[in-house]
Design a protein around this motif. Structure first.
Motif, short mmCIF file in Angstrom:
data_model
loop_
_atom_site.label_atom_id
_atom_site.label_comp_id
_atom_site.label_asym_id
_atom_site.label_seq_id
_atom_site.Cartn_x
_atom_site.Cartn_y
_atom_site.Cartn_z
N VAL A 75 13.81 39.08 -44.49
CA VAL A 75 15.23 39.39 -44.30
C VAL A 75 16.08 38.12 -44.24
N GLY A 76 15.43 36.94 -44.17
CA GLY A 76 16.18 35.69 -44.18
C GLY A 76 16.14 34.92 -42.88
N LYS A 77 15.18 35.19 -42.00
CA LYS A 77 15.12 34.51 -40.70
C LYS A 77 14.88 33.01 -40.87
N SER A 78 13.89 32.66 -41.68
CA SER A 78 13.56 31.24 -41.85
C SER A 78 14.71 30.48 -42.49
N THR A 79 15.33 31.08 -43.50
CA THR A 79 16.47 30.44 -44.17
C THR A 79 17.60 30.18 -43.18
N LEU A 80 17.87 31.15 -42.32
CA LEU A 80 18.93 31.00 -41.33
C LEU A 80 18.58 29.90 -40.33
N CYS A 81 17.33 29.89 -39.86
CA CYS A 81 16.93 28.89 -38.86
C CYS A 81 16.94 27.48 -39.44
N LEU A 82 16.51 27.33 -40.68
CA LEU A 82 16.48 26.00 -41.30
C LEU A 82 17.88 25.41 -41.45
N SER A 83 18.89 26.27 -41.50
CA SER A 83 20.26 25.77 -41.62
C SER A 83 20.73 25.08 -40.34
N LEU A 84 20.00 25.27 -39.23
CA LEU A 84 20.38 24.65 -37.96
C LEU A 84 19.87 23.22 -37.82
#
Length: 406
Positions: A28-37
């Motif tokens: 669902v995009g959890k890793s992508t979202l976290c990597l943006s931090l």
């Protein structure tokens, strides 16, 4: 990359809590979202990381640079003990961002739930607002602020709405152009990610019977949950049916929507309704891969209701207010698809797949409004293009087009 509605919620949670769990289904995009931090990042798909964390959770956590993101922690739920110890020694907000494709806090192996030390937030598949670069638009907030008159409809062809429903909300699907390619992706998703997560959250002796069960419940999306009937139709025991349903909830593939009740309500049906959590997965399991097929399908009404449930679930999750969602059904067969409740305020929602709407489509909502002392807004979502008022001086009722989700 899609901008996610949950991003500001995640940032705020990290400011006020030493640990945050971002949970949701795989892909669902959890890793992508976290990597943006830009945090330090470790993932427990890596066997070496997993072994180190399993054998010495306290030492492993103590050795990590902070702040850190720990991805796929359902693979090593023992790590929560090490995180708890580290937080108690040096409590600093935002130090731990955890992700999991299963509800780790409900897993048997998770001996410590980090009570008072963690905030859990859920990331769902992409909403139509996120896909259309409107992540800040929240229909639930608008409805409860009584601002329907300010809503602008979206110009989108009805067949394009059906195509979006078939595609569902998983980001990877939007990189694939052909129907066959999307079907191959969904086959792979179910046979790899779903099976893998099921093994992470519980003992599963017969994967083939589980996958058969997953296929059998798909046509039951939007229906009342009857475990006895499910057991009979699948040839499984009720205990096994309950176990499979619980595991599917834990990996965010289904939701069981609780019934609405009130102090005057011994007449209410007590059963939950079952919903698939993504209309794309549902359409794939039903063999629907084209808008024309969906238009003619006997499952069309349930597919569209499932889509509306999926979108409402996302808007409720990302709303600024605390909102509870239920279904409504009485013993004398008065039904309302969704009840949204915020304090003393209620929104009653029906879903129609037709292009037209009639006063009679509001009959159960009107009955509910007339019998209640609470403030109730009545809404019927339909396949048309315009916002129409069907209310009276005492009770507000609107027909709203499905295009408002886009």
């Amino acid at each position: 990359m899609f901008k996610r509605s949950i991003f500001s919620i995640l940032q705020e949670a990290l400011l006020i809590s030493p640990s945050v769990l971002l949970s949701g289904a795989r892909q669902v995009g959890k890793s992508t979202l976290c990597l943006s931090l830009k945090n330090e990042y470790r993932v427990f798909d890596n066997l070496s990381e997993r072994e180190a964390a399993f054998n010495d959770p306290t030492g492993y956590i103590a050795s990590l640079p902070k702040p850190i993101t720990l991805d796929e922690i359902q693979k090593v739920p023992q790590i929560l003990e090490g995180i708890k110890i580290d937080i108690d020694k040096n409590r600093k907000n935002g130090n731990f961002l955890l992700t999991g494709s299963a509800n780790v806090l409900d897993m048997k192996q998770a001996r410590d739930t980090l009570a008072g030390r963690i905030i859990e937030i859920q990331l769902w598949p992409l909403s139509q607002k996120e896909k259309n670069a409107k992540p800040e638009d929240n229909l639930i907030d608008t409805f409860f602020k009584d601002e329907i008159s300010s809503i602008k409809t979206t110009k989108i062809d009805y067949m394009d709405i059906l195509k979006a429903i078939i595609d569902g909300g998983y980001p990877e699907v939007y990189k694939i152009e052909s129907s066959r390619g999307k079907s191959l992706w969904y086959n792979s998703y179910i046979s790899t990610y779903v099976e893998r997560d099921i093994r992470d959250v519980g003992e599963l002796r017969d994967i083939s019977s589980f996958i058969r069960f997953f296929n059998i419940i798909a046509p039951r999306s939007c229906g009342l949950l009857n475990k006895s009937d499910l057991a009979s139709d699948t040839g499984l025991s009720e205990a096994t049916v309950s176990n499979y349903l619980s595991m599917l909830e834990m990996i965010y593939q289904i939701s069981l929507l609780k019934p609405y009740s009130s102090n005057i309500s011994k007449r209410f049906i007590k059963s939950s309704k079952l919903y698939m959590n993504d209309s794309g997965v549902l359409c794939h399991l039903l063999g629907i891969d084209d808008a024309e097929i969906l238009q003619k399908s006997t499952h069309k009404g349930n597919v569209i209701e499932t889509f509306v449930f999926n979108e409402l679930l996302k808007h409720v999750s990302y709303s600024t207010a605390r909102v509870n969602m239920y279904h409504y059904r009485t013993n004398d067969k008065k039904e309302i698809d969704f009840i949204l409740q915020k304090g003393e305020e209620i929104i009653a929602i029906e879903v129609k797949s037709s292009h037209t709407v009639k006063k009679d489509d509001f009959k159960h909502i009107a009955d509910f409004q007339n019998k209640s002392k609470q403030k109730i807004l009545g809404i019927v979502f339909y396949g048309g293009e315009t916002i129409l008022s069907f209310g009276d001086e005492q009770n507000k009722r609107y027909a709203l087009p499905l295009n408002l989700f886009f």
